[in-house]
Scaffold this motif. Structure first.
Motif, PDB file in Angstrom:
ATOM      1  N   ALA A   1     -10.537  -7.375  -2.844  1.00  0.00           N
ATOM      2  CA  ALA A   1     -11.080  -8.259  -1.809  1.00  0.00           C
ATOM      3  C   ALA A   1     -10.298  -9.551  -1.768  1.00  0.00           C
ATOM      4  N   LEU A   2     -10.343 -10.184  -0.628  1.00  0.00           N
ATOM      5  CA  LEU A   2      -9.965 -11.589  -0.529  1.00  0.00           C
ATOM      6  C   LEU A   2     -11.247 -12.377  -0.296  1.00  0.00           C
ATOM      7  N   GLY A   3     -11.327 -13.543  -0.878  1.00  0.00           N
ATOM      8  CA  GLY A   3     -12.523 -14.349  -0.703  1.00  0.00           C
ATOM      9  C   GLY A   3     -12.194 -15.816  -0.802  1.00  0.00           C
ATOM     10  N   ASN A   4     -13.211 -16.632  -0.502  1.00  0.00           N
ATOM     11  CA  ASN A   4     -12.990 -18.077  -0.572  1.00  0.00           C
ATOM     12  C   ASN A   4     -13.706 -18.683  -1.773  1.00  0.00           C
ATOM     13  N   ALA A   5     -13.597 -19.985  -1.919  1.00  0.00           N
ATOM     14  CA  ALA A   5     -14.097 -20.655  -3.120  1.00  0.00           C
ATOM     15  C   ALA A   5     -15.617 -20.666  -3.201  1.00  0.00           C
ATOM     16  N   THR A   6     -16.301 -20.339  -2.098  1.00  0.00           N
ATOM     17  CA  THR A   6     -17.760 -20.291  -2.163  1.00  0.00           C
ATOM     18  C   THR A   6     -18.273 -18.876  -2.403  1.00  0.00           C
ATOM     19  N   GLY A   7     -17.349 -17.932  -2.634  1.00  0.00           N
ATOM     20  CA  GLY A   7     -17.779 -16.588  -2.991  1.00  0.00           C
ATOM     21  C   GLY A   7     -18.045 -15.678  -1.803  1.00  0.00           C
ATOM     22  N   SER A   8     -17.524 -16.024  -0.632  1.00  0.00           N
ATOM     23  CA  SER A   8     -17.610 -15.091   0.498  1.00  0.00           C
ATOM     24  C   SER A   8     -16.434 -14.131   0.423  1.00  0.00           C
ATOM     25  N   LEU A   9     -16.736 -12.829   0.433  1.00  0.00           N
ATOM     26  CA  LEU A   9     -15.666 -11.820   0.445  1.00  0.00           C
ATOM     27  C   LEU A   9     -15.308 -11.557   1.902  1.00  0.00           C
ATOM     28  N   LEU A  10     -14.065 -11.932   2.283  1.00  0.00           N
ATOM     29  CA  LEU A  10     -13.695 -11.903   3.704  1.00  0.00           C
ATOM     30  C   LEU A  10     -13.087 -10.570   4.100  1.00  0.00           C
ATOM     31  N   HIS A  11     -12.299 -10.003   3.236  1.00  0.00           N
ATOM     32  CA  HIS A  11     -11.694  -8.702   3.518  1.00  0.00           C
ATOM     33  C   HIS A  11     -11.830  -7.869   2.256  1.00  0.00           C
ATOM     34  N   THR A  12     -12.210  -6.610   2.413  1.00  0.00           N
ATOM     35  CA  THR A  12     -12.329  -5.754   1.229  1.00  0.00           C
ATOM     36  C   THR A  12     -11.666  -4.406   1.508  1.00  0.00           C
ATOM     37  N   GLU A  13     -11.239  -3.765   0.462  1.00  0.00           N
ATOM     38  CA  GLU A  13     -10.607  -2.450   0.594  1.00  0.00           C
ATOM     39  C   GLU A  13     -10.794  -1.704  -0.722  1.00  0.00           C
ATOM     40  N   THR A  14     -11.073  -0.421  -0.629  1.00  0.00           N
ATOM     41  CA  THR A  14     -11.269   0.378  -1.837  1.00  0.00           C
ATOM     42  C   THR A  14     -10.435   1.647  -1.736  1.00  0.00           C
ATOM     43  N   ILE A  15      -9.744   1.970  -2.821  1.00  0.00           N
ATOM     44  CA  ILE A  15      -8.967   3.229  -2.863  1.00  0.00           C
ATOM     45  C   ILE A  15      -9.361   3.986  -4.140  1.00  0.00           C
ATOM     46  N   PRO A  16      -9.130   5.313  -4.127  1.00  0.00           N
ATOM     47  CA  PRO A  16      -9.377   6.041  -5.372  1.00  0.00           C
ATOM     48  C   PRO A  16      -8.342   5.634  -6.414  1.00  0.00           C
ATOM     49  N   THR A  17      -8.755   5.574  -7.680  1.00  0.00           N
ATOM     50  CA  THR A  17      -7.791   5.325  -8.748  1.00  0.00           C
ATOM     51  C   THR A  17      -6.843   6.528  -8.797  1.00  0.00           C
ATOM     52  N   PRO A  18      -5.530   6.291  -8.661  1.00  0.00           N
ATOM     53  CA  PRO A  18      -4.587   7.427  -8.641  1.00  0.00           C
ATOM     54  C   PRO A  18      -4.780   8.269  -9.905  1.00  0.00           C
ATOM     55  N   PRO A  19      -5.160   9.558  -9.763  1.00  0.00           N
ATOM     56  CA  PRO A  19      -5.476  10.344 -10.957  1.00  0.00           C
ATOM     57  C   PRO A  19      -4.222  10.609 -11.795  1.00  0.00           C
ATOM     58  N   GLY A  20      -4.341  10.406 -13.087  1.00  0.00           N
ATOM     59  CA  GLY A  20      -3.222  10.680 -13.996  1.00  0.00           C
ATOM     60  C   GLY A  20      -2.081   9.686 -13.911  1.00  0.00           C
ATOM     61  N   ALA A  21      -2.281   8.635 -13.127  1.00  0.00           N
ATOM     62  CA  ALA A  21      -1.191   7.668 -12.958  1.00  0.00           C
ATOM     63  C   ALA A  21      -0.961   6.876 -14.240  1.00  0.00           C
ATOM     64  N   ASN A  22       0.278   6.481 -14.453  1.00  0.00           N
ATOM     65  CA  ASN A  22       0.550   5.624 -15.610  1.00  0.00           C
ATOM     66  C   ASN A  22       0.240   4.163 -15.234  1.00  0.00           C
ATOM     67  N   PRO A  23       0.191   3.284 -16.215  1.00  0.00           N
ATOM     68  CA  PRO A  23      -0.196   1.893 -15.936  1.00  0.00           C
ATOM     69  C   PRO A  23       0.652   1.250 -14.846  1.00  0.00           C
ATOM     70  N   GLU A  24       1.966   1.500 -14.865  1.00  0.00           N
ATOM     71  CA  GLU A  24       2.824   0.867 -13.863  1.00  0.00           C
ATOM     72  C   GLU A  24       2.417   1.319 -12.458  1.00  0.00           C
ATOM     73  N   GLN A  25       2.074   2.603 -12.308  1.00  0.00           N
ATOM     74  CA  GLN A  25       1.667   3.100 -10.993  1.00  0.00           C
ATOM     75  C   GLN A  25       0.329   2.501 -10.555  1.00  0.00           C
ATOM     76  N   VAL A  26      -0.589   2.371 -11.497  1.00  0.00           N
ATOM     77  CA  VAL A  26      -1.887   1.771 -11.161  1.00  0.00           C
ATOM     78  C   VAL A  26      -1.698   0.302 -10.775  1.00  0.00           C
ATOM     79  N   LEU A  27      -0.859  -0.406 -11.529  1.00  0.00           N
ATOM     80  CA  LEU A  27      -0.625  -1.819 -11.222  1.00  0.00           C
ATOM     81  C   LEU A  27       0.099  -1.971  -9.887  1.00  0.00           C
ATOM     82  N   ALA A  28       1.007  -1.045  -9.604  1.00  0.00           N
ATOM     83  CA  ALA A  28       1.695  -1.080  -8.310  1.00  0.00           C
ATOM     84  C   ALA A  28       0.699  -0.861  -7.176  1.00  0.00           C
ATOM     85  N   ALA A  29      -0.257   0.054  -7.390  1.00  0.00           N
ATOM     86  CA  ALA A  29      -1.286   0.292  -6.363  1.00  0.00           C
ATOM     87  C   ALA A  29      -2.124  -0.967  -6.132  1.00  0.00           C
ATOM     88  N   ILE A  30      -2.402  -1.684  -7.215  1.00  0.00           N
ATOM     89  CA  ILE A  30      -3.136  -2.953  -7.074  1.00  0.00           C
ATOM     90  C   ILE A  30      -2.323  -3.945  -6.243  1.00  0.00           C
TER      91      ILE A  30
END
Lengths: 302, 302
Positions: free
Chosen positions: B18-47
């Motif tokens: 999510a992106l949000g502001n200093a008062t805790g409003s979440l302005l944009h959100t997005e959710t994806i499945p955790t890439p199955p079997g991915a290594n840490p670098e791939q998970v971090l790249a997805a982030i």
């Protein structure tokens, strides 16, 4: 000339008092019996007399007084809320104001187990461990919690009553009224009773000489003390869990099994780094803590 | 233009961002499945890709990123120590440095349950309660401890694992390996198993319709949850004990009995003033906490 501080440890049977310096040396000490049946004013007057007497011996007056009292204290106001082991009614007694008025010096008052923890914080192992939990093992089990160099108090200096954690559902009824408190299982009298001996010391001797019932009593106490310690480690990840009081000397019967329990039961993070050991401040921890109240008041989380 | 912050909640099955502001409003959100079997670098790249995608939607870049990860994290360095629920080896991965390099912004990383607690601290009931304990009740039981407005972390953001307190000697073996953890008795799956239902939700419906086995399962869970909550109150005297997660909605079956247990078992000081209630930050507490990491980093007890 170095600054002198006065310290008083008020107990149900005796009142210990001392003058000390900022490095925690107790220079003059005096102990009197707690006046039996005395009302709060009389007890507080006796404390004032003790401080005056120590001042006379030192040839000068301390700059401030710290007092440990076995009860609930509002440390901000110096009002006593409740003292279970003193005969008369202490509720609402403005002990801090009374002593400040009669002694004409600043006075800080704290629960006695928290005082002992504060003594350990300033003059024991505290400087090594920014966050630690202290168990006071004796006729009761009390203690204190230090987080990032500051003693947790809560509104009545009552935080840290770690001997009154429930460790056994429907366990023996504790003096506090709750079933299954650690204190009801692992205090000196509880161990002695389970072992069939008059006191924990003779139970310990018997256990070391192979008495099975005494060994079982210590095993049970150490098991539940281990659970209580492990739970605090799991919840707070402190740098150390420290033990003081007469029972803390029973390294083979209590301390080593507790150390093993912490390392076996804490699985969510590596707990090897958490020290499980005896406290350093010794039997004067309470007086040292009372002394420390006016030396490092910012370390009290008021 | 108001400052934007990015927040990521990495889980075993999905990654929420999510992106949000200093008062805790979440302005944009997005959710994806955790890439199955991915290594840490791939998970971090997805982030990184998620944050870029949200930035594109917002038309500008956030100033910093906060990440919650279900494992042991050295929050000072951003190094991952251990992640039990992700398939590949995360030990020693410099996740913070990796993300700072790829996103060219400051990154803070914290354990996910501590993140949820931090969300509650900033954007939930935190402002009302300077010191509180939060239980996250779900498939596991986690939590966090806030003392005087700061989240307790310890060296691996592992303090607050209050679901892994031993509440029953020789109780059921927990996922962590220790017998008798609260989680092994009072988590959703543990209750469902004891009740003989596929999940805690159907067990709750059955209990409310009079199913005795389901009622017993909830009674047992509430009893031990009550003990765990009471023990933390006794040890820390916080202002509140808060509950979040799906199971925290079961007010009649869990929350009310826990409230009663705290008031019955805490005898050493008046505990009526300690609130026992649902958390306010809701299901987004984790994301809000990740957002808060860069808004109020001084509230982290690093």
């Amino acid at each position: 000339m170095e600054t002198l501080y006065a310290a008083v440890d008020l107990g149900g049977t005796k009142i210990a008092a001392a003058l000390g310096n900022a490095t925690g040396s107790l220079l003059h000490t005096e102990t009197i019996p707690t006046p039996p049946g005395a009302n709060p004013e009389q007890v507080l007057a006796a404390i004032g007399t003790l401080v005056d007497s120590l001042s006379a011996r030192a040839g000068r007056r301390p700059t401030a007084l710290g007092v440990g009292i076995p009860g609930l204290i509002d440390t901000r106001t110096g009002h006593v809320h409740f003292v279970p082991n003193l005969p008369t009614q202490w509720r609402g007694v403005p002990a801090g104001a009374f002593l400040e008025h009669s002694l004409r010096m600043p006075v800080r008052i704290l629960n006695d187990a928290r005082c002992a923890t504060f003594g350990e914080l300033l003059f024991g192992h505290g400087p090594e461990y920014p966050s630690f939990v202290l168990f006071t093992l004796g006729t009761g089990i009390g203690g204190g919690v230090v987080i990032d160099g500051r003693l947790r108090l809560g509104p009545l200096s009552a935080a840290g009553e770690i001997g009154h954690q429930t460790v056994q559902l429907d366990g023996p009824i504790c003096g506090c009224g709750n079933p299954g408190c650690l204190e009801a299982i692992a205090s000196g009298p509880a161990i002695a009773r389970a072992a069939g001996f008059p006191d924990a010391e003779s139970a310990a001797s018997a256990a070391r000489q192979g008495d099975h019932r005494a060994q079982r009593a210590f095993h049970t106490a150490a098991t539940y003390l281990g659970i209580a310690a492990a739970n605090l480690v799991t919840s707070l990840h402190p740098d150390a869990v420290l033990f003081t009081g007469g029972m803390a000397e029973l390294v083979d019967l209590l301390l080593m099994p507790v150390r093993a329990a912490v390392s076996e039961r804490v699985r969510m993070f590596p707990a090897q780094g958490v020290a499980v050991r005896r406290a350093a401040a010794g039997p004067n921890a309470g007086l040292l803590g009372a002394l420390a109240l006016n030396i490092a008041p910012t370390k009290l989380a008021l």
